[in-house]
Design a protein around this motif. Structure first.
Motif, mmCIF file in Angstrom:
data_model
loop_
_atom_site.group_PDB
_atom_site.id
_atom_site.type_symbol
_atom_site.label_atom_id
_atom_site.label_comp_id
_atom_site.label_asym_id
_atom_site.label_seq_id
_atom_site.Cartn_x
_atom_site.Cartn_y
_atom_site.Cartn_z
ATOM 1 N N ILE A 160 0.638 2.746 4.613
ATOM 2 C CA ILE A 160 -0.658 3.352 5.282
ATOM 3 C C ILE A 160 -1.529 3.943 4.244
ATOM 4 O O ILE A 160 -2.390 3.589 3.954
ATOM 5 C CB ILE A 160 -0.267 3.866 6.274
ATOM 6 C CG1 ILE A 160 0.370 3.261 7.290
ATOM 7 C CG2 ILE A 160 -1.708 4.476 7.004
ATOM 8 C CD1 ILE A 160 0.890 4.170 8.653
ATOM 9 N N ALA A 161 -0.874 4.742 3.526
ATOM 10 C CA ALA A 161 -1.481 5.657 2.516
ATOM 11 C C ALA A 161 -1.913 4.918 1.210
ATOM 12 O O ALA A 161 -2.969 4.819 0.735
ATOM 13 C CB ALA A 161 -0.634 6.790 2.173
ATOM 14 N N ILE A 162 -1.023 4.006 0.715
ATOM 15 C CA ILE A 162 -1.298 3.312 -0.390
ATOM 16 C C ILE A 162 -2.652 2.305 0.031
ATOM 17 O O ILE A 162 -3.564 2.333 -0.966
ATOM 18 C CB ILE A 162 -0.049 2.296 -0.793
ATOM 19 C CG1 ILE A 162 1.014 3.384 -1.320
ATOM 20 C CG2 ILE A 162 -0.437 1.397 -1.847
ATOM 21 C CD1 ILE A 162 2.341 2.514 -1.419
ATOM 22 N N ALA A 163 -2.352 1.570 0.922
ATOM 23 C CA ALA A 163 -3.668 0.502 1.025
ATOM 24 C C ALA A 163 -4.865 1.190 1.396
ATOM 25 O O ALA A 163 -5.890 0.708 1.037
ATOM 26 C CB ALA A 163 -3.270 -0.410 2.377
ATOM 27 N N ALA A 164 -4.786 2.465 2.243
ATOM 28 C CA ALA A 164 -6.102 3.087 2.631
ATOM 29 C C ALA A 164 -6.777 3.731 1.660
ATOM 30 O O ALA A 164 -7.989 3.579 1.295
ATOM 31 C CB ALA A 164 -5.837 4.358 3.636
ATOM 32 N N SER A 165 -5.839 3.983 0.751
ATOM 33 C CA SER A 165 -6.465 4.998 -0.704
ATOM 34 C C SER A 165 -7.198 3.923 -1.639
ATOM 35 O O SER A 165 -7.944 4.153 -2.308
ATOM 36 C CB SER A 165 -5.304 5.739 -1.385
ATOM 37 O OG SER A 165 -4.893 6.866 -0.449
ATOM 38 N N ALA A 166 -6.157 2.542 -1.640
ATOM 39 C CA ALA A 166 -6.642 1.655 -2.629
ATOM 40 C C ALA A 166 -7.733 0.574 -2.688
ATOM 41 O O ALA A 166 -8.709 0.105 -3.415
ATOM 42 C CB ALA A 166 -5.647 0.723 -3.119
ATOM 43 N N LEU A 189 8.194 12.340 3.935
ATOM 44 C CA LEU A 189 7.003 11.787 4.091
ATOM 45 C C LEU A 189 5.847 12.753 3.883
ATOM 46 O O LEU A 189 4.810 12.534 2.830
ATOM 47 C CB LEU A 189 6.718 11.200 5.465
ATOM 48 C CG LEU A 189 5.559 10.053 6.018
ATOM 49 C CD1 LEU A 189 5.844 8.791 5.280
ATOM 50 C CD2 LEU A 189 5.647 9.955 7.505
ATOM 51 N N ARG A 190 6.029 14.111 4.199
ATOM 52 C CA ARG A 190 5.261 15.039 3.644
ATOM 53 C C ARG A 190 5.298 15.202 2.251
ATOM 54 O O ARG A 190 4.390 15.624 1.711
ATOM 55 C CB ARG A 190 5.354 16.420 4.611
ATOM 56 C CG ARG A 190 5.042 16.083 6.082
ATOM 57 C CD ARG A 190 5.243 17.629 6.768
ATOM 58 N NE ARG A 190 6.694 17.843 6.734
ATOM 59 C CZ ARG A 190 7.334 17.805 7.919
ATOM 60 N NH1 ARG A 190 6.930 17.074 8.880
ATOM 61 N NH2 ARG A 190 8.623 18.305 7.870
ATOM 62 N N LEU A 191 6.384 15.083 1.706
ATOM 63 C CA LEU A 191 6.599 15.592 0.216
ATOM 64 C C LEU A 191 6.152 14.770 -0.753
ATOM 65 O O LEU A 191 5.285 14.715 -1.457
ATOM 66 C CB LEU A 191 8.061 15.555 -0.147
ATOM 67 C CG LEU A 191 8.387 16.118 -1.336
ATOM 68 C CD1 LEU A 191 8.139 17.596 -1.851
ATOM 69 C CD2 LEU A 191 9.932 16.184 -1.527
ATOM 70 N N TRP A 192 6.032 13.529 -0.225
ATOM 71 C CA TRP A 192 5.755 12.187 -1.269
ATOM 72 C C TRP A 192 4.117 11.562 -0.939
ATOM 73 O O TRP A 192 3.542 10.963 -1.665
ATOM 74 C CB TRP A 192 6.494 10.934 -0.940
ATOM 75 C CG TRP A 192 7.824 11.006 -1.661
ATOM 76 C CD1 TRP A 192 8.439 12.214 -2.084
ATOM 77 C CD2 TRP A 192 8.476 10.231 -2.408
ATOM 78 N NE1 TRP A 192 9.406 11.794 -2.984
ATOM 79 C CE2 TRP A 192 9.366 10.577 -3.203
ATOM 80 C CE3 TRP A 192 8.348 8.541 -2.471
ATOM 81 C CZ2 TRP A 192 10.368 9.678 -4.160
ATOM 82 C CZ3 TRP A 192 9.419 7.930 -3.086
ATOM 83 C CH2 TRP A 192 10.111 8.538 -4.092
ATOM 84 N N LEU A 193 3.574 12.191 0.432
ATOM 85 C CA LEU A 193 2.541 11.272 0.703
ATOM 86 C C LEU A 193 1.260 11.766 -0.069
ATOM 87 O O LEU A 193 0.570 10.744 -0.706
ATOM 88 C CB LEU A 193 2.031 11.665 2.007
ATOM 89 C CG LEU A 193 2.434 10.424 3.328
ATOM 90 C CD1 LEU A 193 1.946 10.930 4.633
ATOM 91 C CD2 LEU A 193 2.003 9.150 2.726
ATOM 92 N N PRO A 194 1.026 12.982 -0.577
ATOM 93 C CA PRO A 194 -0.315 13.147 -1.620
ATOM 94 C C PRO A 194 -0.055 12.376 -2.754
ATOM 95 O O PRO A 194 -0.903 12.165 -3.370
ATOM 96 C CB PRO A 194 0.238 14.575 -1.857
ATOM 97 C CG PRO A 194 0.909 15.403 -0.568
ATOM 98 C CD PRO A 194 1.955 14.174 -0.126
ATOM 99 N N GLY A 195 1.225 12.271 -3.487
ATOM 100 C CA GLY A 195 1.379 11.546 -4.783
ATOM 101 C C GLY A 195 1.117 10.066 -4.548
ATOM 102 O O GLY A 195 0.239 9.622 -5.147
ATOM 103 N N ILE A 196 1.700 9.588 -3.507
ATOM 104 C CA ILE A 196 1.500 8.305 -3.104
ATOM 105 C C ILE A 196 -0.031 7.906 -3.114
ATOM 106 O O ILE A 196 -0.509 6.888 -3.585
ATOM 107 C CB ILE A 196 2.171 7.892 -1.651
ATOM 108 C CG1 ILE A 196 3.558 7.911 -2.002
ATOM 109 C CG2 ILE A 196 1.682 6.584 -1.393
ATOM 110 C CD1 ILE A 196 4.262 6.753 -2.217
ATOM 111 N N ALA A 197 -0.836 8.785 -2.075
ATOM 112 C CA ALA A 197 -2.128 8.588 -2.038
ATOM 113 C C ALA A 197 -2.952 8.487 -3.399
ATOM 114 O O ALA A 197 -3.688 7.608 -3.399
ATOM 115 C CB ALA A 197 -2.692 9.471 -0.848
ATOM 116 N N ILE A 198 -2.834 9.796 -3.960
ATOM 117 C CA ILE A 198 -3.599 9.912 -5.271
ATOM 118 C C ILE A 198 -3.067 8.761 -6.249
ATOM 119 O O ILE A 198 -4.001 8.144 -7.012
ATOM 120 C CB ILE A 198 -3.133 11.111 -5.992
ATOM 121 C CG1 ILE A 198 -3.670 12.276 -5.122
ATOM 122 C CG2 ILE A 198 -3.739 11.183 -7.353
ATOM 123 C CD1 ILE A 198 -3.297 13.742 -5.424
#
Length: 268
Positions: free
Chosen positions: A192-198, A87-96
């Motif tokens: 959560i990260a995908i929806a909140a970012s997009a 989760l920590r490894l992928w979240l930045p890339g997922i969100a961007i």
């Protein structure tokens, strides 16, 4: 508009929320794989222009996924199958990636979004239905750059499709030897990260456009989104319980079946 038709629409949206919530918990997908097609097919009945239908469906789906993913992720976390290191490894890339996908959607027409949804859904379904998954490696790449690129692509295409990330991340993780139940559990948090970012970009992209249905802010239709999300948050933990009771192959094939049916329908 006819009252009976509105009542039937609300019932359909409630059933959609129930189905999406169970699928979100079961497969870690956020529920967008169900929500997007339903909203897309409903749009013409509300006199929505075809060029706007897919954008509204995708944006509204993403808005519901925030609540659904939180509910699903909590249920999987209690089962101990959320990999916090991944989760920590992928979240930045997922969100961007999701933010870039939301921005890109402004410049794509509805036909392009529909085809992206359908084609990716079919490709993923083929990879998941096989008894033996195609395996790229026994483990994920070690470097942050490689993981960043993979997660960026997952986040970007998920935002374009209006899905929570599990639709793409579960098969990708499985190809790298990640256990299916852990992949599903961890993917539930990606939504959560995908929806909140997009979502913010979809609101901005549709701001002030003519022809949007009642209750829309940008491309997000809040009445439909709130009805669906009000059910998904309660249904997602139920799906999570089913996920841990199912054999791995049955879980993968259940995933593949829904993707194939949806992908074919969207392309046609």
């Amino acid at each position: 508009m006819d009252v009976q038709f509105l009542v039937l629409t609300v019932v359909l949206l409630l059933f959609t929320g129930l189905s999406a919530g169970v699928l979100a918990g079961l497969l870690g997908v956020g529920g967008g794989i169900v929500i997007v097609p339903v909203l897309f097919w409903l749009a013409p009945f509300f006199k929505v222009h075809p060029d706007l239908s897919m954008h509204i469906a995708v944006a509204t789906s993403l808005a519901t996924i925030v609540a659904t993913s939180i509910s699903s992720a909590r249920a999987h976390y209690r089962k101990g199958v959320v990999d916090l290191a991944l989760l920590r490894l992928w979240l930045p890339g997922i969100a961007i990636g999701a933010a870039c996908g939301g921005l890109t959607a402004k410049y794509l027409n509805g036909e392009a979004l529909r085809l992206i949804f359908g084609v990716i859904a079919l490709i993923v379904s083929v990879t998941m239905v096989r008894k033996n998954m195609w395996v790229i490696s026994d483990s994920l790449p070690k470097g942050r750059i490689a993981n960043g690129l993979i997660s960026y692509v997952v986040g970007g295409f998920s935002a374009l499709m209006g899905i929570g990330g599990g639709t793409l991340s579960v098969p990708v993780l499985s190809m790298f030897g990640f256990p299916i139940h852990n992949a599903v559990g961890t993917a539930s948090s990606f939504g959560i990260a995908i929806a909140a970012s997009a979502v913010g970009f979809y609101v901005w992209a549709g701001w002030g456009l003519d022809g949007l249905p009642f209750g829309s802010i940008g491309y997000v239709n809040w009445p439909a989104g709130l009805i669906i999300a009000g059910v998904t948050v309660f249904a997602a933990p139920l799906g999570a319980k089913f996920a841990h009771a199912m054999p791995k192959l049955a879980l993968r094939r259940c995933f593949a079946l829904f993707l194939a049916i949806t992908g074919i329908k969207m392309i046609l």
